[in-house]
Motif scaffolding. Structure first.
Motif: not given
Length: 453
Positions: A59, A61-63, A65-66
């Motif tokens: 997670t 990379s997703r965090w 980006a967020w």
């Protein structure tokens, strides 16, 4: 309490504390090696650690980006987010450990989740301390605070605080009624450190609140902010002294005697401090004012307790003592308003019509950027005298932004006058001299000489 249980010396106290540590360590080892739910808890903890690492990898990379999409957040919130992103594995472990602990507390015996609860508490304390320590700017103090709090949190989680406190309280010196122990010193350091952080945050919040209040003048904003800062840090000092066990009455007498002696050697410092208070109270100068003091010309950047910061157009920052501003002659270009009048002198040939010269000069200066026109700020041009080689004039005009510079606006006006006079056929004369060479039996010869001085 039985007197036989009271340690008779520091060495005996140390032996008791070491024995308590060994007992706790033995209990911990026994918890680990004895078959049963203890091993299951250790296995669950290792599984939670592995799962936390796996979730971080999946997670991250997703965090990130967020987090990049949160550019509109306040700075303090973004800083907290960055700190959490850097400790993502620990965050996952805290959430998972507390979830497993709460579930096990409901479905099985409390003793079967004791180790998980201890490690969940430790992990939460470490995460909170890591975030709170970022409020301390100084790197050395921040590290001391972080490690001290981590050690304290570990002792609390392992129920060792009473043994350590007893040992530290036994390491002490007593002078009359004054009792100073290692425990008291540590408490004072932690308390003072916490209060200093709170005082700094409170001072900043007060400064922001004062600056946002348009009903308070800039000089009064600085004065009130300094007063709040002195009050906060003075309170921290008094609390620290009381925590160490000192009698404030004796300190007051001693500080009064020492203060008299120090005062003679710090007359200039005290004078600057008093001058700074006077400047802030009478509002003679304030941040943003444009002043001239001797050869120094610039705008006031900040008002300090001992000096005033003046920034010049060439980027230099002068720290002028407050006493010089009180006792010396200071030109404040923007004391009552921001309007400043500038005078430019020039001369034209006797062959040029003075009415045309004045009209051309006024029309030209109005076309220059930053020059005001209309009402009492209308530019004017007057004849000031008849010189040896020219008719002399003064051109007066107004600007309202002296912080943008005075030399540059004068240069722009002179350049605009040059172009306008060239277009209108108005000449700017220069002094001329005639040199005569006299010789024996020779005819006087006149040699014209141009003096360009």
């Amino acid at each position: 309490m039985d007197n036989d249980l009271i340690p008779s010396s520091i060495s005996e106290l140390f032996d008791n504390m070491a024995e308590a540590f060994l007992l706790q360590f033995g209990n911990l080892v026994e918890l680990i090696v004895t078959p049963g739910w203890r091993q299951y808890q250790i296995a669950i903890i290792l599984g939670l650690v592995a799962l936390s690492f796996l979730l971080t990898l999946l997670t991250k990379s997703r965090w990130e980006a967020w987090a990049r999409a949160r550019s509109g957040w306040p700075k303090w919130r973004l800083r907290v987010l960055v700190q959490l992103m850097q400790r993502m594995t620990l965050v996952y472990f805290v959430v998972l450990a507390w979830g497993v602990y709460l579930v096990m507390q409901q479905v099985t015996w409390p003793s079967r989740s004791y180790i998980i609860g201890v490690l969940a508490t430790l992990a939460t304390a470490w995460l909170a301390i890591a975030l709170i320590s970022r409020l301390v700017r100084n790197r050395t103090i921040r590290r001391i605070f972080r490690w001290s709090m981590w050690i304290y949190a570990t002792l609390v989680a392992l129920s060792l605080t009473d043994d350590v406190a007893e040992f530290l309280d036994g390491v002490a010196i007593s002078i009359g009624s004054l009792h100073i122990s290692a425990l008291g010193i540590l408490k004072a350091i932690l308390l003072i450190g916490t209060l200093l952080v709170l005082a700094r945050l409170g001072t900043r919040a007060a400064e922001r609140g004062l600056k946002s209040n348009d009903d308070i003048s800039p000089s009064m904003q600085v004065l009130l902010a300094k007063g709040i800062q002195v009050a906060f840090y003075g309170l921290v000092f008094l609390v620290g002294i009381r925590t160490l066990g000192f009698d404030l009455t004796g300190i007051a007498l001693l500080s009064g005697a020492v203060g008299v002696g120090i005062g003679f050697g710090l007359q200039k410092v005290v004078s600057n401090l008093i001058s700074g208070i006077i400047i802030l109270m009478d509002r003679s100068i304030k941040p943003g004012d444009v002043i001239s003091l001797g050869d120094t010309f610039g705008w006031i950047n900040a008002l300090g307790a001992r000096y005033v910061s003046v920034v010049t157009r060439d980027g230099r920052e002068y720290l002028i003592p407050n006493e010089d501003l009180i006792t010396g002659q200071v030109v404040n270009w923007s004391h009552s308003d921001e309007f400043v009048r500038l005078d430019l002198t020039f001369g034209t040939s006797y062959g040029d019509d003075p009415h045309k010269v004045r009209e051309t000069a006024v029309r030209t200066v109005k076309s220059v950027k930053r020059v005001l026109s209309g009402g009492k700020h209308e530019p004017v041009c007057h004849i000031t005298g008849f010189g040896d080689s020219s008719v002399d004039y003064v051109l007066r005009f107004w600007i309202r932004d002296p912080t943008a510079g005075l030399t540059n606006i004068r240069g722009n006006v002179y350049l605009a006058l040059w172009d306008a006079f060239q277009a209108e056929g108005i000449s700017i004369p220069f002094p001329q001299r005639e040199v005569r060479l006299l010789g024996q039996g020779a005819t006087d010869t006149a040699v014209p000489h141009l003096d360009t001085d």
